[in-house]
Design a protein around this motif. Structure first.
Motif, short mmCIF file in Angstrom:
data_model
loop_
_atom_site.label_atom_id
_atom_site.label_comp_id
_atom_site.label_asym_id
_atom_site.label_seq_id
_atom_site.Cartn_x
_atom_site.Cartn_y
_atom_site.Cartn_z
N LEU A 221 0.85 -1.18 0.00
CA LEU A 221 0.00 0.00 0.00
C LEU A 221 0.89 1.23 0.00
CD1 LEU A 221 -2.74 1.53 0.39
CD2 LEU A 221 -2.36 1.25 2.87
N HIS A 222 0.61 2.15 -0.91
CA HIS A 222 1.37 3.39 -0.98
C HIS A 222 0.39 4.56 -0.93
CE1 HIS A 222 5.11 5.63 -2.01
NE2 HIS A 222 4.23 6.54 -2.36
N LEU A 223 0.67 5.54 -0.04
CA LEU A 223 -0.18 6.70 0.14
C LEU A 223 0.63 7.97 -0.10
CD1 LEU A 223 -2.02 5.67 3.43
CD2 LEU A 223 -2.90 5.52 1.08
N THR A 224 -0.01 8.96 -0.73
CA THR A 224 0.63 10.24 -1.03
C THR A 224 -0.27 11.39 -0.58
OG1 THR A 224 1.75 9.34 -2.98
CG2 THR A 224 1.51 11.74 -2.87
N TRP A 225 0.34 12.36 0.08
CA TRP A 225 -0.34 13.63 0.40
C TRP A 225 0.47 14.75 -0.25
CZ3 TRP A 225 1.39 18.00 3.09
CH2 TRP A 225 0.40 18.97 3.35
N ASP A 226 -0.23 15.60 -1.00
CA ASP A 226 0.45 16.64 -1.77
C ASP A 226 -0.23 17.99 -1.55
OD1 ASP A 226 2.42 17.07 -4.22
OD2 ASP A 226 0.58 18.17 -4.69
N TYR A 227 0.59 19.02 -1.36
CA TYR A 227 0.11 20.39 -1.14
C TYR A 227 0.92 21.33 -2.02
CZ TYR A 227 -0.57 24.94 1.13
OH TYR A 227 -0.83 26.26 1.39
N ARG A 228 0.21 22.18 -2.77
CA ARG A 228 0.88 23.17 -3.62
C ARG A 228 0.17 24.51 -3.49
NH1 ARG A 228 0.79 19.94 -9.19
NH2 ARG A 228 -0.89 18.88 -8.08
N ASP A 229 0.93 25.55 -3.27
CA ASP A 229 0.41 26.91 -3.14
C ASP A 229 1.19 27.79 -4.12
OD1 ASP A 229 -0.39 29.46 -2.51
OD2 ASP A 229 -0.18 29.22 -0.34
N ARG A 230 0.47 28.29 -5.14
CA ARG A 230 1.11 29.07 -6.20
C ARG A 230 0.52 30.46 -6.27
NH1 ARG A 230 1.27 24.51 -10.50
NH2 ARG A 230 -0.95 24.65 -10.03
N LYS A 231 1.39 31.44 -6.42
CA LYS A 231 0.96 32.82 -6.65
C LYS A 231 1.34 33.20 -8.08
CE LYS A 231 -0.29 33.11 -2.36
NZ LYS A 231 -1.73 32.99 -2.02
N ALA A 232 0.46 33.96 -8.71
CA ALA A 232 0.70 34.36 -10.09
C ALA A 232 1.73 35.48 -10.13
CB ALA A 232 -0.59 34.81 -10.74
N ALA A 233 2.47 35.53 -11.23
CA ALA A 233 3.43 36.61 -11.47
C ALA A 233 2.80 37.61 -12.44
CB ALA A 233 4.72 36.04 -12.05
N ASN A 234 2.54 38.80 -11.96
CA ASN A 234 1.86 39.81 -12.76
C ASN A 234 2.82 40.48 -13.73
OD1 ASN A 234 0.05 41.67 -13.75
ND2 ASN A 234 0.10 42.98 -11.94
N ARG A 235 2.49 40.43 -15.02
CA ARG A 235 3.33 41.08 -16.04
C ARG A 235 2.52 42.11 -16.84
NH1 ARG A 235 6.33 39.32 -12.95
NH2 ARG A 235 7.87 37.68 -13.23
N ALA A 236 1.46 42.65 -16.25
CA ALA A 236 0.65 43.67 -16.92
C ALA A 236 1.41 44.98 -17.02
CB ALA A 236 -0.65 43.88 -16.16
N LEU A 237 1.13 45.71 -18.08
CA LEU A 237 1.68 47.05 -18.26
C LEU A 237 0.71 48.08 -17.65
CD1 LEU A 237 2.93 46.82 -21.94
CD2 LEU A 237 4.27 46.54 -19.85
#
Length: 891
Positions: A221-237
């Motif tokens: 038995l193999h178990l995985t817990w995954d957490y990802r927190d991403r913020k966008a990179a603003n490239r607007a003019l």
């Protein structure tokens, strides 16, 4: 048309022998401190045949096998980005649409549609998403499978079949098959990474924990817990347009100008009003903070996955298994800015304007279980897999202007939901017939049930309220209806739909001689809503001397129209002033299912399955430390499903509106629908080579080069329906924007070079990827004078006579130049259990070609003044991403 009528034509399997080469050489060399360098060509795979496992060099079809180390050695955290860095034939553009694109990104194989690649998990069909791409991005009209919903840490390997396989696996396998094999190893592993971009924003934190237990009698038995927190990179003019009302000579408010520079003194303010001056707030507003333009959304993802295999003592060879996961992805992306002086705004709520936010939550749940064993000489496998995706929509920092100052600023906007339940019975045997080798035979049957549902939003998110524009020069007019940025789903668009299908399939292969392998496959499939199809495949392999082998395959395939393509319904509301009475009238803009009155009246027909013929052929060569391959392919697809153009009345005409009203659909002024709009031919070549040097005390050096060149042509485009032509509509069924995106919207070629060096506790990987030229429509129906202004920018473009606008005007197609993107990572194994990795994706801070400069005031900006880059960019526009990762593993 009878809905049970068979609409698929039987195709006679033809054989064509060309020269092809299949290999599993990944193009991303492994950082040596983690594990062996590149994937070995002797790694076994079951993808591409149902009879026996074989190495990728022995396979008669092209397969790539990417190991866990290949997948986890880079700084990318999504499967789609990792595959793009490893496989030149895989593309993953970065759109910004505030919709399901926030989570479910359209990835393509060999330049085809996202839903023409079948995704499997542990060899079983993975459910598709509830979202259908109706935006102006690659894969428009497709229903994708969310690859990124499966955490990278949970994966043992990924097998990619780059060949048509509908005869083996059913619908969607026109471009190929991606099989994600889950981990079942024992031990404990933890990984934490943190990164950010060089130019600001884009901060990402990822944490993954894995634990596995081995059973005494085998399996685990193999178990995985995954957490990802991403913020966008603003490239607007900066947005240099006028934001507030101008002030007229008599002090009366003047509608704001939309001309670039009008808010900064570079152009006239206040529209055409002579003598108007700027509001003093124009000089103090922070124009850099008005917009956000990013190649990803702010997302937080939490996922658990499990994989179980357990031998059973009841009978010899009997084994039970189960796998699945549950994940929630919450994302926030922005719609378009509403300036303070626009009629869409209620200035009593947002005196400085507002940027609406669309918050989406994508929930994926899946569970598969089965039992397999041995009955006589037959190996059998009975399994059932259920998967579901739900997409909830909410908006905030917005309003419904027709509710006036009493409008809420946050809404629930509705939901989409889709599920799939698939049950299979498979069996295979090796039968002695007195031939040179046994006949390996596989048989199977499948039952699948699909559902699709649309749920409405809250009343305030779509209602036409009593309020009118409260102030300014448009006071008393009817503003835009519904929540700004994403109007709520209306009850009339809601519904629940389902279908089922059954199939039977067989596969047989044998070694005719010690050198010659022949494989045949066939599949019959019947759908409850449109009929049946029969498909076949022939694959050959001949071993030459000197480590060279010749392979070839020919097959037919199909893609069944998704329920979302058949039943997706969307209505946007707005008002138009009646030309006679001057009274505002409530009108509708529709994306209509093909069986509705509006769609049928304007030429829609029941969707038919896409039908394909695949031919691939080539050579493989493996000798010593060198392995190389080259393969060519051609994929002809008839009746491809696309979303049509928007059909609206010509200026000054109400023909569509009047025609639909007479048929019982009053108020509808614009309609689009899904259609089997075109036939295409895709041709290409894949080539790769790898060499490994063993350097004794100086470690191991591995060099890899891989290349893909791909071209898609429209061989037939359906003509504009007669119903539209009779109403004076000139817009074609499949317009220049859509045609250009299909033929030119993905890189014409991709080249990857990689060098990996392993020595002692250190591992270094340097890779560079060249993304080829792309074209996209920048503007349509432009005057020659406007096009002359475009030329002041540096972006190359070409023009065509406009096809649906004013005679003499032009459609403008810009060219995105080829770009090199380089990645570097360095790994150090501090102890036997702990490894530290430092790296940079896009090391040299490469950005895509700037959008065409449409005005002299804002060089390099597009027509909105703030978007410097195209959504067609295959590598985004965030620039360099630096990261650090700490890994620990305990057995």
């Amino acid at each position: 048309m009878n809905p049970r009528a068979t609409v698929l034509r039987r195709r006679r399997l033809s054989v064509a022998v060309l020269a092809s080469l299949f290999t599993a050489v990944p193009v991303h060399a492994q950082t040596a401190a983690n594990a062996p360098a590149v994937t070995q060509l002797d790694q076994l795979t079951v993808l591409g045949n149902r009879t026996q496992a074989r190495t990728v060099l022995e396979s008669p079809v092209p397969i790539d096998v990417l190991s866990a180390q290949d997948l986890r050695s880079s700084g990318y955290t999504d499967i789609s980005q990792i595959l793009q860095s490893l496989l030149p034939s895989f593309n993953f553009p970065h759109p910004t649409t505030p919709d399901g694109n926030t989570h479910i990104r359209s990835a393509t194989l060999r330049g085809l549609s996202p839903d023409q690649t079948l995704v499997l998990v542990n060899g079983k069909r993975r459910h598709a998403s509830a979202w259908v791409n109706t935006g102006g991005t690659v894969g428009k009209g497709a229903v994708s499978t969310d690859l990124n919903a499966i955490p990278v840490s949970a994966i043992e390997r990924i097998e990619v079949l780059r060949d048509g396989a509908s005869a083996q696996y059913g619908s969607d396998a026109i471009a190929g098959v991606i099989n994600i094999v889950l981990r079942e190893d024992a031990g404990f592993e933890g990984r934490v990474s943190r990164g950010t971009t060089r130019d600001g924003g884009g901060g990402t934190t990822a944490v993954a924990l894995d634990t596995g237990v081995a059973f005494a009698d085998g399996g685990g038995l193999h178990l995985t817990w995954d957490y990802r927190d991403r913020k966008a990179a603003n490239r607007a003019l900066p947005d240099t347009r006028q934001q507030y009302f101008g002030i007229g000579r008599n002090g009366a408010p003047v509608a704001p100008s939309g001309t670039f520079g009008s808010g900064t003194g570079l152009a006239p303010i206040g529209g055409a009003a002579a003598g108007a001056v700027a509001d003093p707030r124009e000089a103090t507003i922070d124009r850099d903070a008005l917009w956000r333009f990013a190649d990803s959304a702010d997302t937080v993802e939490k996922t658990v996955f499990g994989n179980l295999r357990k031998p059973l003592a009841w009978a010899e060879g009997l084994e039970a298994y189960a796998f699945g996961g549950y994940g929630v992805s919450e994302g926030s992306s922005n719609a378009s800015l509403r300036r303070a002086g626009q009629v869409e705004n209620v200035r009593a709520i947002y005196p400085d304007g507002f940027l609406p936010w669309v918050d989406t939550q994508s929930t994926n749940a899946s569970l598969g279980a089965g039992i397999k064993g041995l009955l006589g000489d037959w190996h059998w496998d009975l399994s059932s897999v259920y998967g579901r995706n739900k997409l909830d929509y909410r908006t905030r920092n917005t309003l419904n202007a027709t509710l006036g100052a009493a409008s809420p600023t946050a809404f629930y906007n509705g939901a989409l939901e889709a599920s799939q339940w698939t049950t299979n019975l498979d069996a295979n045997n090796s039968i002695e017939l007195g031939w040179h080798a046994p006949l390996r035979l596989a048989l199977g049957a499948e039952f699948r049930r699909d559902t699709y549902g649309i749920s409405p939003g809250e009343l305030n998110s779509y209602v036409w309220g009593p309020a009118r524009v409260l102030d300014g020069p448009s006071a008393g007019a009817v503003p835009t209806i519904g929540s700004q940025g994403f109007a709520g789903i209306q009850p009339a668009d809601a519904g629940n739909h389902h279908r089922h299908n059954v199939s039977a399939y067989a596969e047989a292969e044998t070694d005719v001689t010690d050198r010659f392998l022949v494989s045949l496959a066939g599949r019959w499939e019947d759908y409850s809503d449109f009929g049946s199809t029969t498909n076949g495949k022939l694959a050959l392999r001949y071993q030459l001397d000197g480590g060279v082998a010749v392979r070839a395959s020919v097959s037919t395939g199909f893609h069944a129209p998704a329920l979302a393509q058949q039943y997706f319904s969307s209505t946007s509301s707005r008002t138009l002033n009646n030309a006679v009475t001057g009274v505002p009238e409530y009108v509708l803009v529709r994306t209509a299912p093909v069986d509705t009155v509006e769609a049928r009246a304007l030429g829609a027909r029941s969707l038919e399955p896409e039908q394909a013929t695949n031919v691939t052929a080539g050579l493989t060569w493996g000798i010593g430390g060198l392995s190389a391959s080259v393969d060519v392919y051609r994929i002809d697809i008839d009746d491809r499903i696309f979303l049509s153009s928007n059909f609206v009345d010509a200026a000054g005409s109400t023909a569509i509106r009047d025609y639909l009203a007479a048929l019982g659909s009053p108020g509808v002024t614009s309609v689009r629908y899904f259609s089997n709009a075109a036939d295409t031919r895709t041709t290409g070549v894949d080539a790769s080579a790898r060499y490994r040097w063993e350097l004794a005390d100086h470690g191991r050096l591995t060099a890899t080069v891989a290349y893909n060149r791909n071209k898609t042509e429209l061989t037939h485009v359906a003509s504009t329906p007669a119903q539209l032509a009779a109403l004076g509509v000139r817009t074609p069924l499949f317009d220049v924007t859509e045609r250009t995106r299909v033929e030119k919207g993905q890189p014409r070629d991709n080249l990857t070079l990689a060098l990996g060096w392993e020595v002692g506790r250190w591992g270094i990987h340097l890779g560079t990827h060249r993304y080829g030229e792309i074209e996209g429509v920048a503007a349509t129906n432009q005057s020659a004078a406007n096009v002359a202004a475009f030329a002041q920018g540096s972006t190359r473009f070409r023009t065509l006579p406009t096809e649906a606008g004013t005679a003499g005007n032009l459609d403008v197609i810009q060219k995105l130049e080829a770009r090199w993107v380089t990645d570097l990572d360095i790994a150090f194994r501090a102890t036997e259990t702990v490894t530290l990795v430092l790296g940079a994706n896009n090391l040299f801070n490469t950005y895509p070609t700037r959008n065409i400069a449409t005005t002299p005031q804002v060089s390099g900006a597009d027509t909105f003044g703030v978007f410097p880059y195209s959504e067609l960019s295959p590598f985004g526009w965030s620039g360099t991403y630096y990261y650090a990762r700490l890994e620990a593993r305990f057995q």
